[in-house]
Design an enzyme around this catalytic site. Structure first.
Site, PDB file in Angstrom:
ATOM      1  N   HIS A  82       0.935  -1.111  -0.094  1.00 37.52           N
ATOM      2  CA  HIS A  82      -0.133   0.160  -0.105  1.00 37.52           C
ATOM      3  C   HIS A  82       0.725   1.130  -0.009  1.00 37.52           C
ATOM      4  O   HIS A  82       1.839   1.312   0.586  1.00 37.52           O
ATOM      5  CB  HIS A  82      -0.919  -0.279   1.228  1.00 37.52           C
ATOM      6  CG  HIS A  82      -1.725   1.320   1.304  1.00 37.52           C
ATOM      7  ND1 HIS A  82      -2.837   1.324   0.640  1.00 37.52           N
ATOM      8  CD2 HIS A  82      -1.512   2.610   1.925  1.00 37.52           C
ATOM      9  CE1 HIS A  82      -3.467   2.669   0.937  1.00 37.52           C
ATOM     10  NE2 HIS A  82      -2.612   3.402   1.656  1.00 37.52           N
ATOM     11  N   ASP A 161     -15.186   3.187   7.946  1.00 34.01           N
ATOM     12  CA  ASP A 161     -14.047   4.184   7.500  1.00 34.01           C
ATOM     13  C   ASP A 161     -14.409   4.940   6.206  1.00 34.01           C
ATOM     14  O   ASP A 161     -14.155   6.127   5.933  1.00 34.01           O
ATOM     15  CB  ASP A 161     -12.889   3.239   7.042  1.00 34.01           C
ATOM     16  CG  ASP A 161     -11.907   3.977   6.350  1.00 34.01           C
ATOM     17  OD1 ASP A 161     -11.162   4.723   6.935  1.00 34.01           O
ATOM     18  OD2 ASP A 161     -11.547   3.798   4.979  1.00 34.01           O
ATOM     19  N   ARG A 168     -13.999  13.451   7.121  1.00 28.53           N
ATOM     20  CA  ARG A 168     -12.566  14.064   7.502  1.00 28.53           C
ATOM     21  C   ARG A 168     -12.273  15.042   6.140  1.00 28.53           C
ATOM     22  O   ARG A 168     -11.611  16.017   6.431  1.00 28.53           O
ATOM     23  CB  ARG A 168     -11.559  13.071   7.465  1.00 28.53           C
ATOM     24  CG  ARG A 168     -11.529  12.312   9.049  1.00 28.53           C
ATOM     25  CD  ARG A 168     -10.735  10.921   8.841  1.00 28.53           C
ATOM     26  NE  ARG A 168      -9.380  11.447   8.969  1.00 28.53           N
ATOM     27  CZ  ARG A 168      -8.672  10.673   8.258  1.00 28.53           C
ATOM     28  NH1 ARG A 168      -8.842   9.534   8.074  1.00 28.53           N
ATOM     29  NH2 ARG A 168      -7.177  11.061   8.139  1.00 28.53           N
ATOM     30  N   SER A 183      -7.209   4.526   9.226  1.00 31.86           N
ATOM     31  CA  SER A 183      -8.168   4.420   7.925  1.00 31.86           C
ATOM     32  C   SER A 183      -7.638   3.346   6.778  1.00 31.86           C
ATOM     33  O   SER A 183      -8.210   2.587   6.467  1.00 31.86           O
ATOM     34  CB  SER A 183      -8.185   5.594   7.401  1.00 31.86           C
ATOM     35  OG  SER A 183      -8.478   5.699   5.943  1.00 31.86           O
ATOM     36  N   LYS A 187      -8.629  -0.984   6.453  1.00 32.96           N
ATOM     37  CA  LYS A 187      -9.024  -1.499   4.910  1.00 32.96           C
ATOM     38  C   LYS A 187      -8.188  -2.596   4.586  1.00 32.96           C
ATOM     39  O   LYS A 187      -8.451  -3.701   4.066  1.00 32.96           O
ATOM     40  CB  LYS A 187      -8.820  -0.323   3.923  1.00 32.96           C
ATOM     41  CG  LYS A 187     -10.170   0.424   3.831  1.00 32.96           C
ATOM     42  CD  LYS A 187      -9.890   1.663   3.095  1.00 32.96           C
ATOM     43  CE  LYS A 187      -9.050   2.592   3.366  1.00 32.96           C
ATOM     44  NZ  LYS A 187      -9.024   4.036   2.873  1.00 32.96           N
TER      45      LYS A 187
END
Lengths: 437, 437
Positions: A82, A161, A168, A183, A187
């Protein structure tokens, strides 16, 4: 527990209990908390902070607000990469098939372009027919068959989320590390992984430009991953210039296929280097290789043998795309674009590039989106001609804008020109990979 | 200006400019700001504060978000009283006709019961037919004819405040003085007043129990009023026990009419004293009287002569109510209520009364509302039999619950019993009026 009471406790600087956090996240998921209550708590969290225990607890509650993939019937080790987002950062497109070719199952759930950063899903959709909306059954079927699956977040994954992220974004509570960690990790942990490698960007094109903040984020991400018993490692990598040659959806897919075909241009080398390094970390974490050197060699072989391209081709076909792009990557390039050079304003060395500005400019001519509901133009983009430290003369080509109209290109040309700082002294070399956490 | 940017500035501790504040309040009024953005800013304000200049600016912007009454064609000086809310605080019902009888025009816009405090509108609605929903034209017509008008806030008055208040209530951002000041003053300044007297409560039944905080609130209220060129004075008054004899809607109207008829019981004396003092301040501010002593005497005469009752009667008739209650106040009392005594648990002196608890208990049996949409039972309530400092013996009656059912009364009896602290030593005398600001 009434939302007001929980908000009040955080407002007054207390740490929330696990029960209070569970009540909050359940309330967000069910709708029992109104958006205005959630955003008030988010601001109180932003200003009064979260402890490590609270961050873990929020991550867990958000993870548990949705489904966790069960990949236990897949024998291969499950790992993913990620990135915190960058400009020209197309490594996901390369890493997923590369890691698959090396024996990892890669259940990669990705996002879309937003603000100045690109998104893997938009890039993939520049391949004709490619479908990024897979049900969890389809996702698993694709993953089993070719070793990788590339799709968007379904409504089953961490629904809390999704709501919180949208709030946000609208309430100036994005840049707070524990919320970012919760967050991202809620995920990624839903993917049922054995290992996770994080590419935490630093520099002018990164979400967090400051190095020390980046380091803090990297440490909190890995600590959280490990607290959930997932082998986690983060590399802090350079985003002080666009990565590789191209910025733009189809252009980035083109760059990756050229690399997989063994036809990389020199400007594409950083894309290869970073992808290999991140994949090698995945191989070490999953114990496929014992050393990072052995893992790097495995990656080089999987690229050179054509196995990586083969995995990507299989994946495209399984996800409904036209795999002819693997044989004719040029077909991804829109012929009718205006190609307008950006020229250096003076002689000297490229000492800095405002990479955020580059991303924003390409977004502005349609390559990205300012609001979640905007449409993306897959064809447009930018081609970098020079890198940090290169010597240029006034009038030299710094890069080329690929726009729909000359008007579009003109609208961003000066901004791009000014994004390059040209000075008399050659700057220190920028290392692509800064550190590992 | 985007809401996010304004939220971000306050989040980062900056003072907002007048333009930013205007953009915020305009956005709240028009709906351009989503509720979740407003609540995020409110929490940032709560935690990072507002300067005096910002408080003035928010008050002005909220005031200007709606209509300001034009009472320039009324010759009499215009003045009003506002209380921060208490338990058994029925002085508005007495002050409005009393001040009118003394020559002041009183355009009194009031609120409803919420939480542990009562509301003037609910009390008035216990008079059969009394209509508190007046258009601004009707309001002015009533005011001209009898010298007082009693109504709820119309949608034209400070609409931004209404939205913001509802959000603060739901997001634990109520108890912050500058926001309280802006909310109160934006509504009161819309009444087009020459003078305003504020009754700022302190003690166990007050919205803010702490004396120093109360003093701070009083000072900020008067400073804001004066900054808008309205003669403003605040009295800090005792709310460490229910005011006067009764708590409950119809019961409080009954108490006031008994007083106006010259039939006050001794327990009602504090209601008279406080009402006279607040009205006397209005008379001095509007220069009808030169000294507070002269003003007090004028009030006593207006009560004794029956002129106050006469004004109230006219007002009831003009607002559609049945003025027979002025002649037969007993008709306000519901005969079928269960009357259940609350008994002292031991011998000693009443040293403290948890007045908030008393208000909450009466709310719980229907006399108030927990949520804005709850219905109010006008008949139920509480009658105080003892005051702070009184000597009691175990089993003595501390007060009487007037409830619909025995079950209702039993549900709060123990809570009320425990609301009275009984100790061996006679406590110092509590003065009703603490100080003037």
């Amino acid at each position: 527990m009434r939302p007001q009471e929980i908000i009040e406790r955080k407002r007054d600087g207390h740490a929330l209990s696990d029960d209070e956090i569970a009540s909050f996240i359940d309330g967000v998921t069910s709708g029992a908390w109104a958006d205005y209550q959630t955003s008030a708590l988010l601001m109180a969290i932003f200003l009064n902070g979260l402890t490590k225990r609270e961050t873990h607890s929020i991550t867990r509650a958000m993870l548990e607000s949705g489904a966790v993939m069960d990949l236990s019937d897949i024998d291969a080790p499950k790992a993913d990469k990620h990135s915190t987002g960058g400009v020209g950062d197309k490594t996901s497109l390369l890493i997923a098939p590369l890691a698959a070719a090396c024996g990892i199952a890669v259940p990669m759930v990705s996002g879309r372009a937003l603000g100045h950063t690109g998104g893997t899903l938009d890039k993939l959709e520049s391949i004709p027919g490619f479908n990024v909306r897979l049900s969890s059954t389809e996702f698993k079927r694709v993953l089993k068959k070719c070793g990788l699956a590339l799709a968007g977040q379904t409504s089953q994954i961490a629904p809390a989320d999704r709501k919180i992220y949208a709030l946000r974004d609208a309430t100036a509570t994005v840049p707070y590390i524990p919320l970012i960690v919760a967050s991202i990790m809620s995920k990624k942990l839903a993917e049922g992984l054995d290992a996770l490698v994080l590419d935490v960007k630093t520099g002018s094109g990164a979400f967090i430009a400051d190095y020390n903040e980046t380091l803090k984020l990297a440490k909190e991400l890995t600590a959280t991953g490990r607290s959930f018993k997932v082998k986690t490692r983060a590399l802090i990598t350079d985003m002080s210039q666009p990565l590789g040659k191209y910025v733009g959806n189809a252009l980035e897919v083109y760059e990756c296929i050229k690399i997989m075909r063994g036809e990389a241009e020199p400007a594409m080398q950083p894309t290869i280097d970073l992808s290999v390094e991140l994949t090698a970390e995945m191989l070490v974490l999953t114990k496929i290789d014992k050393t990072i050197q052995a893992a790097r060699s495995r990656c080089q072989r999987a690229l050179a043998s054509g196995e990586t391209l083969e995995r990507f081709r299989q994946n495209i076909e399984l996800q409904g795309g036209d795999s002819a792009v693997c044989d004719k990557p040029e077909s991804l390039l829109e012929k009718r674009l205006k190609k307008v050079p950006v020229n250096a304003l003076k002689n000297g060395y490229v000492t800095a590039i405002d990479t955020h500005c580059v991303g924003q400019c390409i977004g502005n001519i349609g390559g990205g989106r300012m609001k979640a509901e905007d449409k993306v133009d897959h064809a447009v983009g930018y081609s970098s001609s020079v890198k940090l430290g290169d010597r240029v003369r006034q009038g030299d080509e710094l890069g080329v804008i690929l726009a729909r109209t000359k008007t579009d290109a003109d609208a961003i040309n000066q901004l791009l020109q000014n994004a390059y700082t040209i000075g008399p002294k050659k700057p220190d070399t920028t290392s692509l990979i800064k550190t590992a956490v």
